[in-house]
Write a protein that holds these residues in place. Structure first.
Motif, PDB file in Angstrom:
ATOM      1  N   ALA A 101      46.189  41.883  42.285  1.00 34.98           N
ATOM      2  CA  ALA A 101      46.448  43.276  42.663  1.00 34.98           C
ATOM      3  C   ALA A 101      46.400  43.465  44.181  1.00 34.98           C
TER       4      ALA A 101
ATOM      5  N   MET B 185      48.525  46.691  35.159  1.00 37.88           N
ATOM      6  CA  MET B 185      48.078  46.996  36.520  1.00 37.88           C
ATOM      7  C   MET B 185      48.905  48.099  37.184  1.00 37.88           C
TER       8      MET B 185
ATOM      9  N   LEU C  14      47.492  51.747  36.890  1.00 40.67           N
ATOM     10  CA  LEU C  14      46.176  52.135  37.409  1.00 40.67           C
ATOM     11  C   LEU C  14      46.310  53.075  38.610  1.00 40.67           C
ATOM     12  N   THR C  15      45.317  53.943  38.764  1.00 37.37           N
ATOM     13  CA  THR C  15      45.289  54.810  39.949  1.00 37.37           C
ATOM     14  C   THR C  15      44.739  54.012  41.131  1.00 37.37           C
ATOM     15  N   GLN C  16      44.872  54.572  42.335  1.00 40.71           N
ATOM     16  CA  GLN C  16      44.343  53.908  43.535  1.00 40.71           C
ATOM     17  C   GLN C  16      42.854  53.593  43.387  1.00 40.71           C
ATOM     18  N   ARG C  17      42.125  54.562  42.855  1.00 39.98           N
ATOM     19  CA  ARG C  17      40.688  54.362  42.690  1.00 39.98           C
ATOM     20  C   ARG C  17      40.370  53.269  41.685  1.00 39.98           C
ATOM     21  N   GLN C  18      41.193  53.193  40.651  1.00 43.81           N
ATOM     22  CA  GLN C  18      40.969  52.138  39.655  1.00 43.81           C
ATOM     23  C   GLN C  18      41.291  50.766  40.235  1.00 43.81           C
TER      24      GLN C  18
ATOM     25  N   ALA D 112      41.036  49.918  43.383  1.00 42.15           N
ATOM     26  CA  ALA D 112      39.930  49.570  44.287  1.00 42.15           C
ATOM     27  C   ALA D 112      38.724  49.072  43.481  1.00 42.15           C
ATOM     28  N   ALA D 113      38.448  49.755  42.372  1.00 36.49           N
ATOM     29  CA  ALA D 113      37.317  49.346  41.536  1.00 36.49           C
ATOM     30  C   ALA D 113      37.589  47.983  40.899  1.00 36.49           C
ATOM     31  N   PHE D 114      38.840  47.762  40.532  1.00 33.49           N
ATOM     32  CA  PHE D 114      39.225  46.469  39.953  1.00 33.49           C
ATOM     33  C   PHE D 114      38.970  45.339  40.953  1.00 33.49           C
ATOM     34  N   ARG D 115      39.421  45.546  42.199  1.00 29.11           N
ATOM     35  CA  ARG D 115      39.231  44.520  43.225  1.00 29.11           C
ATOM     36  C   ARG D 115      37.743  44.326  43.507  1.00 29.11           C
ATOM     37  N   CYS D 116      37.015  45.393  43.399  1.00 24.15           N
ATOM     38  CA  CYS D 116      35.593  45.349  43.732  1.00 24.15           C
ATOM     39  C   CYS D 116      34.786  44.625  42.647  1.00 24.15           C
ATOM     40  N   HIS D 117      35.063  44.932  41.384  1.00 25.96           N
ATOM     41  CA  HIS D 117      34.191  44.459  40.294  1.00 25.96           C
ATOM     42  C   HIS D 117      34.744  43.284  39.507  1.00 25.96           C
ATOM     43  N   ARG D 118      36.054  43.280  39.288  1.00 26.19           N
ATOM     44  CA  ARG D 118      36.585  42.321  38.325  1.00 26.19           C
ATOM     45  C   ARG D 118      36.978  40.990  38.947  1.00 26.19           C
TER      46      ARG D 118
END
Lengths: 225, 242
Positions: B57, B73, B76-80, B82-88
């Motif tokens: 992503a 993918m 997903l929204t921008q926030r999702q 960002a959260a994806f890159r952060c957590h997954r």
């Protein structure tokens, strides 16, 4: 391990955390920050010195004093001459271009960093806020120092032209003489200089930062300076 | 049924360069199972890094879909994202991409700051991770003060900060010498074996062959072939036998 759980929404960082990160960044990049700030200082110092010189000239003429050396015919005339306006506009342009240029450079060389932060989960808004804080601080401190240097320069020039009379008629506060041009006074010019420096720095940095933050991280990280 | 963690459907990526259109990916279909160690191999310009960016992503495909954990993918929204890159996902890059202004410790804590972890918890986790990659004694050094291999270890620790289920590694050994490169590969492999992290690595380092479960050969923006563990063993055996 997460299994097919829906992807949550990224949270906003507390303001204090952004503030801490931006100051840390300024501190560690101190040498580079100083150069960027010096760009702002120079621009504002130039603008304020020209402007202030003009303010002092008008105030002293209003008081009936004449330049002790009278090198220029204009100084004996009342009000702002075309040449003075020209000088102020020119210095304003130099100031705007100088600050915009140093902020643009400072952001462009950090595109990779912006891309990396986004990989780690930074929201676009966070990236922009970080640059807003950094540049606002740099802009304000740089412009304040610049305005003081500019004022000092104008005072020294005034001393040369008018001698100690300068201090008796020092235009500290705004004034509106009945038959003369409006005077802003030293304090207002300093404040305007600071404001201008800060606004220019913030615009000059947050606009490219916003553009970089909007890019997909892969593209931001590819950018070579 | 196998647990598919990454799936791409006819992924196309085009880059516009002036009036020319460069087709970096020409319809890629792959499926990656949870816990696999996958190597994307291919010469420079084959499109493997582009594919890597799509899966992580980090860029959006021109056409086609990428599904991760069953999520499309592109929806997903921008926030999702960002959260994806952060957590997954954890990312490891060829040029490390550490933030130059933050120490090793500061680099590892950053994704945890974005995740909203309290200060104490993230400091402890960062120390633990840096210990694990063997940098316990250089935690507060800036990236500039570390060697290439050490920087890559910091990047690995950072990639693991939020316990991702996928680690994406883009040519992680390309800037390292053979010995250090081997150490980095072993470290990545141990994450795969011990913690069950899915590893997707773009590489043309042959040392990566040994540890991969499957190798996807990419050429001219297409999947040329997919080799499994057994096939790799035979090939490596043949090379070794001659």
């Amino acid at each position: 391990m997460q299994q097919r759980t829906p992807i949550e929404e990224q949270i906003d960082l507390p303001f204090l955390e952004s503030l801490r990160i931006s100051f840390q960044s300024l501190k560690i990049r101190f040498g580079r920050s100083i150069i960027t700030t010096a760009g702002i200082t120079l621009g504002i110092a130039f603008l304020v010195s020209v402007w202030m010189n003009n303010e002092i000239g008008i105030a002293l003429q209003e008081s009936g004093r004449q330049s002790t050396i009278n090198t220029f015919e204009e100084t004996t005339q009342k009000g702002i001459s075309t040449k003075d306006i020209w000088l102020i506009v020119m210095s304003l342009i130099v100031c705007v271009v100088g600050i915009a240029n140093s902020m643009l450079m400072a952001v462009t060389e950090r595109f990779r960093e912006i891309g990396t932060m986004k990989c780690l989960g930074a929201l676009d808004g966070f990236v922009v806020r970080l640059f807003l804080l950094e540049s606002g601080f740099q802009g304000f401190s740089g412009a304040l120092i610049g305005a003081l240097i500019g004022t000092l320069g104008a005072v020294l020039l005034g001393l040369k032209d008018y001698g100690l009379d300068l201090f008796f008629y020092f235009p500290l506060f705004p004034a509106q003489p009945e038959d003369g041009p409006r005077q802003l006074g030293v304090i207002v010019v300093i404040l305007l200089g600071c404001f201008l420096g800060m606004v220019l720095a913030v615009i000059g940095s947050s606009f490219p930062a916003w553009r970089a933050a909007k890019l997909p991280p892969a593209e931001a990280m590819r950018t070579e300076v | 049924m196998a647990d598919i963690v990454v799936k791409t459907e006819d992924v196309v990526k085009e880059y516009r360069m002036g009036s020319n259109v460069l087709r970096a990916l020409d319809g890629i279909n792959i499926e990656i199972e949870r816990g696999e160690y996958i190597s994307l191999m291919g010469p420079s310009g084959s499109g493997k890094s582009t594919l890597f960016n799509m899966i992580g992503a980090l860029d959006t495909p021109t056409e086609g879909q990428v599904y991760i954990d069953g999520q499309n993918m592109s929806q997903l929204t921008q926030r999702q994202i960002a959260a994806f890159r952060c957590h997954r996902v954890g990312y490891i890059f060829q040029s490390y991409n550490l933030l130059p202004v933050r120490s090793a410790h500061g680099n590892v804590t950053l994704p945890m700051i974005f995740a909203g972890l309290p200060e104490r918890a993230r400091n402890e986790k960062a120390e633990e991770l840096l210990d694990m990659v063997g940098l316990g004694d250089r935690m507060y050094h800036l990236p500039d003060e570390l060697s290439g291999g050490q920087r890559q270890r910091v990047a690995i620790a950072r990639a693991l900060a939020n316990d991702p289920s996928i680690v994406l590694a883009d040519e992680p050994t390309a800037n390292l010498d053979t010995v250090i490169g081997r150490e980095i590969i072993d470290l990545i492999k141990s994450l795969n074996e011990e913690q069950g992290v899915t590893i997707i690595s773009a590489t043309h380092d042959l040392k990566m062959l040994d540890v991969s479960d499957r190798i996807v050969d990419i050429r001219d923006g297409l999947v040329e072939r997919v080799r499994s563990r057994d096939e790799i063993d035979i090939e490596v055996g043949e090379v070794g036998g001659h």
